[in-house]
Design a protein around this motif. Structure first.
Motif, PDB file in Angstrom:
ATOM      1  N   SER A  35       0.833  -1.283  -0.052  1.00  0.00           N
ATOM      2  CA  SER A  35      -0.074   0.080  -0.014  1.00  0.00           C
ATOM      3  C   SER A  35       1.016   1.239   0.088  1.00  0.00           C
ATOM      4  N   ALA A  36       1.751   1.129   0.929  1.00  0.00           N
ATOM      5  CA  ALA A  36       2.823   2.397   0.889  1.00  0.00           C
ATOM      6  C   ALA A  36       3.507   2.683  -0.554  1.00  0.00           C
ATOM      7  N   VAL A  37       3.882   1.619  -1.000  1.00  0.00           N
ATOM      8  CA  VAL A  37       4.727   1.689  -2.305  1.00  0.00           C
ATOM      9  C   VAL A  37       3.741   2.030  -3.383  1.00  0.00           C
ATOM     10  N   LEU A  38       2.376   1.467  -3.491  1.00  0.00           N
ATOM     11  CA  LEU A  38       1.573   2.000  -4.619  1.00  0.00           C
ATOM     12  C   LEU A  38       0.941   3.322  -4.317  1.00  0.00           C
ATOM     13  N   LEU A  39       0.829   3.790  -2.939  1.00  0.00           N
ATOM     14  CA  LEU A  39       0.408   5.219  -2.811  1.00  0.00           C
ATOM     15  C   LEU A  39       1.510   5.976  -3.371  1.00  0.00           C
ATOM     16  N   ALA A  40       2.519   5.865  -3.242  1.00  0.00           N
ATOM     17  CA  ALA A  40       3.689   6.482  -3.623  1.00  0.00           C
ATOM     18  C   ALA A  40       3.719   6.590  -5.244  1.00  0.00           C
ATOM     19  N   SER A 104       3.845  10.352   5.733  1.00  0.00           N
ATOM     20  CA  SER A 104       5.019  10.147   6.772  1.00  0.00           C
ATOM     21  C   SER A 104       5.284   8.941   7.017  1.00  0.00           C
ATOM     22  N   GLY A 105       4.418   7.910   6.878  1.00  0.00           N
ATOM     23  CA  GLY A 105       4.708   6.535   7.187  1.00  0.00           C
ATOM     24  C   GLY A 105       4.582   6.313   8.488  1.00  0.00           C
ATOM     25  N   ASN A 106       4.131   6.938   9.437  1.00  0.00           N
ATOM     26  CA  ASN A 106       3.940   6.538  10.986  1.00  0.00           C
ATOM     27  C   ASN A 106       2.828   5.351  10.866  1.00  0.00           C
TER      28      ASN A 106
END
Length: 130
Positions: A35-40, A104-106
């Motif tokens: 999700s974090a990678v795809l969001l970016a 932020s990735g928190n």
């Protein structure tokens, strides 16, 4: 069939609950990182995976497996530590859901910490039962 007999699928689930929960924890980690990678990379695809309902259902499933597997472990081996570690992980996962889904990735970091602790609790439980 006695009143204490379980259908075979329930016996299988009970005997494999910790391993299934560890596998689900791994899938959760993959989901969070993906999700974090795809969001970016692709904000629309990332938005689908970051839907709050997706996380709420996932946490509900994690809590269900936690109650089943970690609770069963307390009854079988009498050790509270695996359940306490798993419950801490679930609490951190639930708390992470209150953090904003931003760059932020928190939220991702705290979710991964919680998932890791939950998987550790299930692994401790599995080792204590065997």
């Amino acid at each position: 069939m006695s009143s204490h007999a379980h259908p075979r699928y329930l016996e299988w689930i009970e005997s494999h609950a910790d391993r299934l929960a560890i596998g689900l924890s791994g899938l959760c980690m993959v989901h969070c990182l993906t999700s974090a990678v795809l969001l970016a990379l692709l904000s629309t695809a990332g938005g689908l995976l970051l839907n709050p309902l997706f996380h709420e259902v996932g946490l509900t499933i994690a809590i269900g497996f936690g109650i089943l597997a970690l609770g069963r472990g307390i009854v079988q081996h009498g050790y509270m530590m695996p359940a306490a570690v798993g419950a801490l992980g679930l609490g951190i996962m639930a708390g992470a859901m209150s953090l904003p889904h931003d760059s932020s990735g928190n939220e991702t970091i705290w979710t991964l910490v919680g998932v890791g602790l939950l998987a550790l609790g299930h692994d401790l439980n599995r080792r204590a039962v065997n």
